[in-house]
Design a protein around this motif. Sequence first.
Motif, PDB file in Angstrom:
ATOM      1  N   UNK A   1      -4.768 -25.415 -11.415  1.00 58.67           N
ATOM      2  CA  UNK A   1      -4.935 -25.718  -9.722  1.00 58.67           C
ATOM      3  C   UNK A   1      -6.495 -25.936  -9.487  1.00 58.67           C
ATOM      4  N   UNK A   2      -7.067 -24.922 -10.009  1.00 60.01           N
ATOM      5  CA  UNK A   2      -8.718 -24.772  -9.323  1.00 60.01           C
ATOM      6  C   UNK A   2      -9.423 -26.201 -10.165  1.00 60.01           C
ATOM      7  N   UNK A   3      -9.094 -26.339 -11.186  1.00 60.42           N
ATOM      8  CA  UNK A   3      -9.783 -27.756 -11.895  1.00 60.42           C
ATOM      9  C   UNK A   3      -9.299 -28.750 -11.258  1.00 60.42           C
ATOM     10  N   UNK A   4      -7.945 -29.003 -11.037  1.00 55.86           N
ATOM     11  CA  UNK A   4      -7.533 -30.343 -10.329  1.00 55.86           C
ATOM     12  C   UNK A   4      -8.009 -30.334  -8.691  1.00 55.86           C
TER      13      UNK A   4
ATOM     14  N   UNK B   1     -12.473 -30.798  -9.701  1.00 53.44           N
ATOM     15  CA  UNK B   1     -13.137 -31.788 -10.510  1.00 53.44           C
ATOM     16  C   UNK B   1     -12.167 -33.139 -10.289  1.00 53.44           C
ATOM     17  N   UNK B   2     -12.862 -34.252 -10.824  1.00 56.23           N
ATOM     18  CA  UNK B   2     -12.205 -35.396 -10.709  1.00 56.23           C
ATOM     19  C   UNK B   2     -10.958 -35.214 -11.960  1.00 56.23           C
ATOM     20  N   UNK B   3     -10.227 -36.264 -11.961  1.00 56.95           N
ATOM     21  CA  UNK B   3      -9.099 -35.970 -12.704  1.00 56.95           C
ATOM     22  C   UNK B   3      -9.126 -35.944 -14.328  1.00 56.95           C
ATOM     23  N   UNK B   4     -10.101 -36.837 -14.763  1.00 62.16           N
ATOM     24  CA  UNK B   4     -10.548 -37.000 -16.069  1.00 62.16           C
ATOM     25  C   UNK B   4     -11.348 -35.665 -16.461  1.00 62.16           C
ATOM     26  N   UNK B   5     -12.146 -35.191 -15.757  1.00 62.48           N
ATOM     27  CA  UNK B   5     -12.587 -33.858 -16.323  1.00 62.48           C
ATOM     28  C   UNK B   5     -11.834 -32.672 -16.012  1.00 62.48           C
ATOM     29  N   UNK B   6     -10.925 -32.707 -15.017  1.00 65.52           N
ATOM     30  CA  UNK B   6     -10.076 -31.786 -14.856  1.00 65.52           C
ATOM     31  C   UNK B   6      -9.270 -31.249 -16.104  1.00 65.52           C
ATOM     32  N   UNK B   7      -8.689 -32.846 -16.773  1.00 69.11           N
ATOM     33  CA  UNK B   7      -7.979 -32.594 -17.811  1.00 69.11           C
ATOM     34  C   UNK B   7      -8.590 -32.254 -19.034  1.00 69.11           C
TER      35      UNK B   7
END
Length: 129
Positions: free
Chosen positions: A74-77, A80-86
Amino acid sequence: MQLVVKQHTTTELNAVALKAYSRIADAWSLSLRDAAALADMSESTWKRARKPGFAGELTKDQLLRLSAVIGIYKSLELYFSEQLARSWFTRQNAGPLFAGARPVDTAIDGGLPQILAIRTYLDALRGGA
């Protein structure tokens, strides 16, 4: 008027946590080995656990791990942008908790304390603290 709150069974909570974790493992492209180790399961148990209808029980440690990983996701999403979050969790990271290693590897090696430290680290980034 009386408010009725449904008590969820352990089986229902396990099913929801496993479904969410399975989706996160897929979104992060975790290998079978990494997904199982992060959840503190054998690969054969993880293969069974990620399928609907899994009847096994999760330990308190496993449930806490899955909960913390969901918080990390959840924090990453949010941050960050989707690409970096993933990809963030599986990319080498020079941050203070990782010393050039992939966050997933430090989480596997450090267990629940490291998983919680990563969650706290990301929550602090997201909150500006």
